[in-house]
Design an enzyme around this catalytic site. Sequence first.
Site, PDB file in Angstrom:
ATOM      1  N   HIS A  17       0.841  -1.206   0.000  1.00  0.00           N
ATOM      2  CA  HIS A  17       0.000   0.000   0.000  1.00  0.00           C
ATOM      3  C   HIS A  17       0.876   1.256   0.000  1.00  0.00           C
ATOM      4  O   HIS A  17       0.609   2.204  -0.734  1.00  0.00           O
ATOM      5  CB  HIS A  17      -0.893   0.054   1.250  1.00  0.00           C
ATOM      6  CG  HIS A  17      -1.961  -0.978   1.311  1.00  0.00           C
ATOM      7  ND1 HIS A  17      -2.141  -1.789   2.408  1.00  0.00           N
ATOM      8  CD2 HIS A  17      -2.921  -1.331   0.425  1.00  0.00           C
ATOM      9  CE1 HIS A  17      -3.169  -2.591   2.202  1.00  0.00           C
ATOM     10  NE2 HIS A  17      -3.652  -2.341   1.004  1.00  0.00           N
ATOM     11  N   LYS A  41     -15.500  -8.211   3.786  1.00  0.00           N
ATOM     12  CA  LYS A  41     -14.302  -8.505   4.571  1.00  0.00           C
ATOM     13  C   LYS A  41     -14.602  -8.356   6.052  1.00  0.00           C
ATOM     14  O   LYS A  41     -15.479  -7.592   6.442  1.00  0.00           O
ATOM     15  CB  LYS A  41     -13.155  -7.558   4.192  1.00  0.00           C
ATOM     16  CG  LYS A  41     -12.699  -7.690   2.752  1.00  0.00           C
ATOM     17  CD  LYS A  41     -11.570  -6.732   2.444  1.00  0.00           C
ATOM     18  CE  LYS A  41     -11.112  -6.860   1.004  1.00  0.00           C
ATOM     19  NZ  LYS A  41     -10.007  -5.935   0.713  1.00  0.00           N
ATOM     20  N   ARG A  91      -1.622  -6.379  -8.098  1.00  0.00           N
ATOM     21  CA  ARG A  91      -0.585  -7.329  -7.720  1.00  0.00           C
ATOM     22  C   ARG A  91      -0.475  -8.466  -8.723  1.00  0.00           C
ATOM     23  O   ARG A  91       0.598  -8.905  -9.051  1.00  0.00           O
ATOM     24  CB  ARG A  91      -0.885  -7.929  -6.338  1.00  0.00           C
ATOM     25  CG  ARG A  91      -0.781  -6.965  -5.205  1.00  0.00           C
ATOM     26  CD  ARG A  91      -1.146  -7.663  -3.915  1.00  0.00           C
ATOM     27  NE  ARG A  91      -2.452  -8.298  -4.050  1.00  0.00           N
ATOM     28  CZ  ARG A  91      -3.439  -8.192  -3.183  1.00  0.00           C
ATOM     29  NH1 ARG A  91      -3.278  -7.514  -2.091  1.00  0.00           N
ATOM     30  NH2 ARG A  91      -4.585  -8.797  -3.387  1.00  0.00           N
ATOM     31  N   SER A 129      -3.088  -7.800   2.728  1.00  0.00           N
ATOM     32  CA  SER A 129      -3.449  -7.624   4.133  1.00  0.00           C
ATOM     33  C   SER A 129      -4.040  -8.899   4.717  1.00  0.00           C
ATOM     34  O   SER A 129      -3.742  -9.275   5.853  1.00  0.00           O
ATOM     35  CB  SER A 129      -4.458  -6.485   4.288  1.00  0.00           C
ATOM     36  OG  SER A 129      -3.887  -5.260   3.942  1.00  0.00           O
TER      37      SER A 129
END
Length: 162
Positions: A17, A41, A91, A129
């Site tokens: 990040h 999430k 990513r 994360s």
Amino acid sequence: MRIGVYPGTFDPITLGHIDIIKRGAQIVDKLVIGVTTNPSKSPMFSVEERLSMVRREVAALGSDIGVVDFDSLLMDFAEREGAKIIIRGLRAVADFEYEYQMAGMNQQLNDRIETVFLMADVCLQPIASRLVKEIARYGGAIDKFVTPAVAADVKSHLAAAH
């Protein structure tokens, strides 16, 4: 003034990040980091804790970076902030498929705001994360993926939960 927003849950903020924040800040005059809760999430940290963590981690990067929370459609948030650019980090191919679809939907909602994709630095691409939290929950070292202060936050949070 060209304003960009970089939205995310940042639960917790990772070196990936931070890489995107540093690079994103170079392409806009002002970068607004939007900390949100994704209903799909289960966050480890509250919104307030994440805001504090992100503010601490970006404090040394310059006054042209702001950190705020939001709980709305991304395009509404971007418009409220006066942004013309949404910055998204990529990513892997799986990220691209999801982000491509989201960018298309966002363009349908507001075609005056562009989405810009930045590839994470090669050495940071595997960091997520979700994986950082999983490694930490099982007692693994996360110091390769987050700053020392964030590692301490995660460790402290997990200790308090037990």
